[in-house]
Motif scaffolding. Structure first.
Motif, PDB file in Angstrom:
ATOM      1  N   LEU A 155       0.794  -1.387   0.020  1.00  9.56           N
ATOM      2  CA  LEU A 155      -0.274  -0.098  -0.079  1.00  9.56           C
ATOM      3  C   LEU A 155       0.970   1.258  -0.036  1.00  9.56           C
ATOM      4  CD1 LEU A 155      -2.773  -1.023   2.259  1.00  9.56           C
ATOM      5  CD2 LEU A 155      -3.124  -0.636   0.090  1.00  9.56           C
ATOM      6  N   ALA A 156       2.066   1.155   0.692  1.00  8.33           N
ATOM      7  CA  ALA A 156       2.869   2.334   0.587  1.00  8.33           C
ATOM      8  C   ALA A 156       3.491   2.722  -0.631  1.00  8.33           C
ATOM      9  CB  ALA A 156       3.999   2.193   1.864  1.00  8.33           C
ATOM     10  N   MET A 157       3.925   1.601  -1.259  1.00 11.30           N
ATOM     11  CA  MET A 157       4.353   1.750  -2.647  1.00 11.30           C
ATOM     12  C   MET A 157       3.342   1.894  -3.767  1.00 11.30           C
ATOM     13  SD  MET A 157       6.512  -1.743  -2.791  1.00 11.30           S
ATOM     14  CE  MET A 157       7.156  -1.808  -4.452  1.00 11.30           C
ATOM     15  N   LEU A 158       2.146   1.814  -3.389  1.00 10.35           N
ATOM     16  CA  LEU A 158       1.078   2.164  -4.206  1.00 10.35           C
ATOM     17  C   LEU A 158       0.653   3.686  -3.967  1.00 10.35           C
ATOM     18  CD1 LEU A 158      -1.160   1.516  -6.262  1.00 10.35           C
ATOM     19  CD2 LEU A 158      -2.726   0.762  -4.359  1.00 10.35           C
ATOM     20  N   ARG A 159       0.794   3.860  -2.753  1.00 11.44           N
ATOM     21  CA  ARG A 159       0.400   5.157  -2.469  1.00 11.44           C
ATOM     22  C   ARG A 159       1.626   6.313  -3.111  1.00 11.44           C
ATOM     23  NH1 ARG A 159      -0.312   7.668   3.820  1.00 11.44           N
ATOM     24  NH2 ARG A 159      -0.511   9.948   3.185  1.00 11.44           N
ATOM     25  N   GLU A 160       2.753   5.568  -2.812  1.00 13.26           N
ATOM     26  CA  GLU A 160       4.021   6.570  -3.352  1.00 13.26           C
ATOM     27  C   GLU A 160       3.737   6.667  -4.991  1.00 13.26           C
ATOM     28  OE1 GLU A 160       7.829   8.137  -2.458  1.00 13.26           O
ATOM     29  OE2 GLU A 160       6.074   7.431  -1.249  1.00 13.26           O
ATOM     30  N   ARG A 161       3.394   5.424  -5.628  1.00 17.98           N
ATOM     31  CA  ARG A 161       3.271   5.516  -7.092  1.00 17.98           C
ATOM     32  C   ARG A 161       2.069   6.508  -7.349  1.00 17.98           C
ATOM     33  NH1 ARG A 161       7.504   3.755 -10.181  1.00 17.98           N
ATOM     34  NH2 ARG A 161       8.256   2.040  -9.505  1.00 17.98           N
ATOM     35  N   SER A 162       1.056   6.583  -6.722  1.00 20.96           N
ATOM     36  CA  SER A 162      -0.183   7.189  -6.879  1.00 20.96           C
ATOM     37  C   SER A 162       0.058   8.732  -6.347  1.00 20.96           C
ATOM     38  CB  SER A 162      -1.522   6.749  -6.343  1.00 20.96           C
ATOM     39  OG  SER A 162      -1.387   6.539  -5.011  1.00 20.96           O
ATOM     40  N   ASP A 163       1.164   9.052  -5.967  1.00 18.38           N
ATOM     41  CA  ASP A 163       1.454  10.381  -5.417  1.00 18.38           C
ATOM     42  C   ASP A 163       1.423  11.532  -6.496  1.00 18.38           C
ATOM     43  OD1 ASP A 163       1.972  12.838  -4.010  1.00 18.38           O
ATOM     44  OD2 ASP A 163       3.951  11.932  -3.179  1.00 18.38           O
ATOM     45  N   GLY A 164       0.220  12.266  -6.477  1.00 23.60           N
ATOM     46  CA  GLY A 164       0.110  13.096  -7.727  1.00 23.60           C
ATOM     47  C   GLY A 164       0.886  14.581  -7.581  1.00 23.60           C
ATOM     48  N   GLY A 165       1.464  14.814  -6.443  1.00 28.57           N
ATOM     49  CA  GLY A 165       2.277  16.052  -6.119  1.00 28.57           C
ATOM     50  C   GLY A 165       3.640  15.945  -6.181  1.00 28.57           C
ATOM     51  N   ILE A 167       4.205  29.891  -6.016  1.00 25.10           N
ATOM     52  CA  ILE A 167       3.878  28.936  -4.770  1.00 25.10           C
ATOM     53  C   ILE A 167       3.257  27.694  -5.233  1.00 25.10           C
ATOM     54  CG2 ILE A 167       2.878  29.064  -2.314  1.00 25.10           C
ATOM     55  CD1 ILE A 167       5.022  31.044  -2.798  1.00 25.10           C
ATOM     56  N   VAL A 168       3.899  26.565  -4.818  1.00 22.01           N
ATOM     57  CA  VAL A 168       3.224  25.189  -4.922  1.00 22.01           C
ATOM     58  C   VAL A 168       3.303  24.615  -3.460  1.00 22.01           C
ATOM     59  CG1 VAL A 168       3.495  22.984  -5.933  1.00 22.01           C
ATOM     60  CG2 VAL A 168       3.899  24.872  -7.425  1.00 22.01           C
ATOM     61  N   ARG A 169       2.130  24.024  -3.221  1.00 22.07           N
ATOM     62  CA  ARG A 169       2.045  23.332  -1.857  1.00 22.07           C
ATOM     63  C   ARG A 169       2.871  22.028  -2.136  1.00 22.07           C
ATOM     64  NH1 ARG A 169      -3.266  22.534   2.163  1.00 22.07           N
ATOM     65  NH2 ARG A 169      -2.178  21.410   3.494  1.00 22.07           N
ATOM     66  N   TRP A 170       3.480  21.763  -1.123  1.00 24.00           N
ATOM     67  CA  TRP A 170       4.445  20.459  -1.070  1.00 24.00           C
ATOM     68  C   TRP A 170       3.503  19.234  -1.067  1.00 24.00           C
ATOM     69  CZ3 TRP A 170       5.260  16.715   2.951  1.00 24.00           C
ATOM     70  CH2 TRP A 170       6.311  15.882   2.535  1.00 24.00           C
ATOM     71  N   GLY A 171       3.357  18.428  -1.806  1.00 24.48           N
ATOM     72  CA  GLY A 171       2.590  17.111  -1.955  1.00 24.48           C
ATOM     73  C   GLY A 171       1.227  17.092  -2.205  1.00 24.48           C
ATOM     74  N   LEU A 172       0.543  18.055  -2.308  1.00 22.25           N
ATOM     75  CA  LEU A 172      -0.917  17.954  -2.199  1.00 22.25           C
ATOM     76  C   LEU A 172      -1.272  18.777  -3.591  1.00 22.25           C
ATOM     77  CD1 LEU A 172      -2.239  19.010   1.226  1.00 22.25           C
ATOM     78  CD2 LEU A 172      -1.894  16.764   0.095  1.00 22.25           C
ATOM     79  N   THR A 173      -0.629  19.744  -4.167  1.00 17.69           N
ATOM     80  CA  THR A 173      -0.958  20.251  -5.449  1.00 17.69           C
ATOM     81  C   THR A 173      -0.615  19.255  -6.341  1.00 17.69           C
ATOM     82  OG1 THR A 173      -0.484  22.618  -4.392  1.00 17.69           O
ATOM     83  CG2 THR A 173      -0.813  22.345  -7.160  1.00 17.69           C
ATOM     84  N   LYS A 174      -1.669  18.932  -7.357  1.00 17.59           N
ATOM     85  CA  LYS A 174      -1.274  17.884  -8.367  1.00 17.59           C
ATOM     86  C   LYS A 174      -0.314  18.486  -9.497  1.00 17.59           C
ATOM     87  CE  LYS A 174      -4.241  15.179  -6.782  1.00 17.59           C
ATOM     88  NZ  LYS A 174      -3.862  13.884  -6.220  1.00 17.59           N
ATOM     89  N   ARG A 175       0.361  17.752  -9.849  1.00 15.23           N
ATOM     90  CA  ARG A 175       1.457  18.153 -10.918  1.00 15.23           C
ATOM     91  C   ARG A 175       0.991  18.852 -11.988  1.00 15.23           C
ATOM     92  NH1 ARG A 175       6.318  13.540 -10.597  1.00 15.23           N
ATOM     93  NH2 ARG A 175       6.334  13.091  -8.329  1.00 15.23           N
TER      94      ARG A 175
END
Length: 753
Positions: free
Chosen positions: A485-495, A695-703
């Motif tokens: 799940l962590a790897m999946l979450r890492e892969r699905s990290d859109g920010g 300004i870009v919010r770290w990790g939350l703003t979609k790429r």
């Protein structure tokens, strides 16, 4: 402009960067260490998710394991005999086993067969045991029924049989379900390469498990004896039926031999009789040959005598041939008379009576010779006829003897065939009779082909469930699921997780990161003053330094803080940056240009009675709208309460003139812009500002969202001086493998947060 067209122009690389990106590292230890660091960072970043997965998975497994009914396993050992223990030295009808792999597997299949399990159920009455008969069990609790997925299916969806069943069929189905339950708890397996079979049984009651396992072993031995007795009985019955048939067949064939012998006149000494007939046939054949030879000699003599009698020599030749004394005497008398006639002729002349008398005697003598020769010829003819008669008689006797011999030989062949059939039938009857007697004797000495090596004892400890193993497997499985799940979450990290990523994707330089303020640190605008040596304050100082280096001549004074979407922290960063500049002694003014969502005055504790809207509308003078921050001396223009449309106000010439005037009076003019993707005013302000900090919010703003917002700013004509990542979790950021990872967390001892 300080940036490039996004996704349209390739990133420019210097020869140094090309060499850096094109080089290949052959340092395996460094690669392995990097992989280990990445893996470790992944686990550290998502340790909460992994921990939750482990806690939930292990907890559920523990709940299930401790709610499972403990089962006790009893095991009995059966050895299949591989030595023959027959008393009599003959091969029985039911041969003793010589076990091999296939034979052992066959015995295992018998022990696991439903028919054998049904015998166990019938002997122990397991149909009345609730452990195996589900119909006798109490209903489960309601909450357990609700948790069963089978009960979630509507009854209308379930396929139910509408065929009515008789009581016997219902009882049979119940017996089948009990047998299946017994088979599910039964385990039968060979012990390695030996002749031993292990029979184990699982039950909730240890005594019941031992009893059922021992009953299976006992029934297996009894079943073997029963099968042997049944097989012997079937063999005996078959032998008796076969003996009756063979007895009738032997009697029938014997009668056929006697009947055949009587019909063809054959005696028991048919062989001697056949020899006598052969001797007679040989004698007749010899007599026939002799008679035929004599006949041929007689015929030859007759021909010779007849021919000589007609020859000039006449009787003399016949006499010489036949050697007859009479003919020879007459021939001598004839010669003497002829000599006398010759003397008489010479002495007396031709007319002398003595000569005539002699001639008359000669004629009488010659007539007598001819008569005697005729008689002899007639006798020879009679002898020839007699020889022919004897030859014909012998020929007929010989033909009769040959016919009799042929008939006797054919009859003898048929008799021998019947005698062989009778002998074979008699031999089979006697052999089968002997075998039947042997089987009748052996039936009393039958023993099973197996014996019990070890009876099942009452188990003291449950064999199932193995709670320690279940918990261990659940721990490993849930940990694996957590890592996945962590790897999946890492892969699905859109920010974006680092400005370095943003720089690689867009080519826009990094202005650094802004650490997130601690949970109880207050507002960023106040925190920058309360904690001047904190990591957050240091990030603002770093931003100020970066902007100074990007504008060494000081001509670019209007700085716009913009973002793609709301909630990225641009207003807080703008306020904190403006206070930082004011504390540094620079003449700084902060203008709230977000006329839709007014928030700067609340951050700084100021009023919003008069502001930018009133200044642009001309109802308030600039000096009247400017407020002073009591803590830093920062000048602030709040948003105000204008009724004009924000895009009309911010896009007017008055706004341009206001910025020109402020840039003359202040060293820093900080503008707080609305999000460029939400409203259009952000693009108007980007075109008016000298520099834009994105300004870009770290990790939350979609790429895609961040890159689309940056593209809007660039296309509007804004000069993006760089990108700044806000609300960065310094601790988690340090767990990534980026060049700026751990920038503030790694040196947290330098800051007083």
């Amino acid at each position: 402009m300080a940036t490039q067209e996004l996704q349209e122009q390739p990133r420019r690389h210097t020869p140094e960067t090309r060499r850096g990106t094109g080089s290949v590292s052959y340092d395996l230890s460094a690669s392995a260490a990097s992989a280990v660091r990445r893996t470790t960072g992944l686990l550290r970043r998502h340790k909460l998710l992994i921990g939750m997965a482990i806690v939930v998975g292990t907890g559920l497994a523990a709940l299930v394991a401790f709610r499972m009914t403990p089962l006790y396993t009893a095991e009995t050992l059966i050895m299949v005999e591989h030595r023959k223990n027959t008393v009599l030295n003959f091969e029985g009808v039911v041969s003793d086993m010589t076990p091999d792999i296939s034979a052992l597997q066959s015995e295992v299949a018998i022990l696991k067969s439903p028919a054998f399990a049904e015998k166990v159920v019938a002997k122990l009455g397991l149909t009345k045991d609730p452990e195996f008969n589900a119909a006798l069990r109490p209903p489960p609790p309601g909450w357990l029924v609700a948790l069963n997925p089978r009960n979630w299916i509507p009854d209308s969806w379930k396929q139910t049989s509408d065929v009515p069943l008789s009581p016997d069929e219902i009882a049979r189905n119940q017996m089948t379900s009990v047998v299946n339950a017994v088979l599910d708890n039964t385990s039968v397996r060979p012990q390695g390469r030996s002749y031993v079979i292990a029979v184990s049984f699982d039950s909730e009651d240890p005594r019941k498990a031992s009893q059922i396992a021992n009953t299976m072993a006992d029934l297996y031995l009894v079943d073997q004896l029963d099968e042997k007795f049944k097989a012997s009985k079937r063999a005996t019955q078959w032998l008796e039926e076969r003996l009756g048939d063979l007895r009738k067949e032997a009697q029938t064939t014997g009668d056929a031999v006697e009947k055949y012998r009587t019909q063809h006149g054959l005696t028991v000494s048919s062989t001697n009789e056949s020899t006598v007939v052969g001797q007679q046939l040989s004698q007749l054949n010899a007599d026939y040959i002799l008679t035929r030879t004599k006949r041929q000699e007689a015929e030859s003599k007759l021909r010779d005598v007849t021919a000589m009698a007609n020859s000039p020599r006449g009787a003399s030749a016949v006499g010489e041939v036949l050697g007859s004394p009479l003919i020879q005497a007459l021939r001598e008398r004839e010669v003497d008379l002829q000599r006398q006639i010759a003397d008489a002729t010479n002495r007396y002349g031709n007319r002398h009576p003595m000569l005539q008398a002699l001639q008359s005697q000669l004629r009488d003598l010659q007539g007598q010779i001819r008569a005697d020769v005729g008689k002899i010829v007639a006798n020879l003819g009679n002898e020839v006829e007699m020889a022919k008669g004897r030859e014909q008689a012998l020929k007929a006797s010989l033909d009769q003897a040959e016919a009799r011999q042929n008939e006797q030989q054919q009859a003898t062949v048929g008799l021998r065939t019947l005698e062989r059939d009778a002998s074979t039938a008699q031999a089979m009857y006697e052999s089968l009779l002997t075998r039947s007697q042997q089987i009748a004797t052996q039936n009393d000495m039958r023993q099973p082909d197996a014996r019990i090596v070890s009876e099942a004892s009452i188990p003291l400890d449950p064999s199932q469930p193995n709670r320690k193993l279940i918990l261990l497997l659940a721990l490993v499985a849930s940990g694996t699921v957590g890592v996945l799940l962590a790897m999946l979450r890492e892969r699905s990290d859109g920010g974006f997780r680092s400005p370095h990523q943003f720089e690689l994707a867009t080519g826009v330089r990094s202005l650094g990161i802004v650490p997130r303020i601690p949970r109880f640190g207050g507002a960023p605008a106040s925190y920058i003053v309360d904690k001047p040596v904190s990591a957050f304050a240091e990030s603002m100082q770093n931003l100020r330094t970066s902007l100074l280096l990007a504008n060494p001549d000081g001509r670019h004074r209007v700085i716009l803080f913009s973002s793609s979407v709301p909630g990225e922290g641009k207003s807080s960063v703008a306020a904190a940056f403006a206070r930082t500049c004011a504390n540094a002694g620079q003449r700084t003014i902060l203008v709230d240009c977000d006329l839709r969502r007014k928030c700067l005055h609340e951050m700084l504790g100021l009023s919003n009675d008069r502001g930018l809207s009133e200044v642009l509308a001309g109802t308030v003078a600039l000096e009247e709208a400017i407020q002073v921050d009591p803590r830093t001396g920062l000048h602030v223009i709040s948003a105000g309460h204008g009724r004009a449309l924000p895009q009309d106000s911010l896009g007017s010439s008055g706004m341009h003139q206001l910025l020109s005037r402020l840039s003359v009076n202040y060293d820093r003019v900080v503008l707080d812009s609305p999000p460029v993707l939400a409203v259009s005013e952000g693009k108007l302000l980007a075109a008016l500002a000298d520099q834009t900090v994105f300004i870009v919010r770290w990790g939350l703003t979609k790429r895609g969202t961040a890159m689309a917002g940056l593209k809007e700013v660039v296309e509007a004509g804004g000069e993006v001086v760089g990108v700044l990542f806000s609300q960065v979790d310094a601790r988690r950021h340090a767990q990534y493998e980026f060049p700026d990872s751990g920038r503030y967390h790694g040196y947290r001892r330098y800051y007083a947060n």
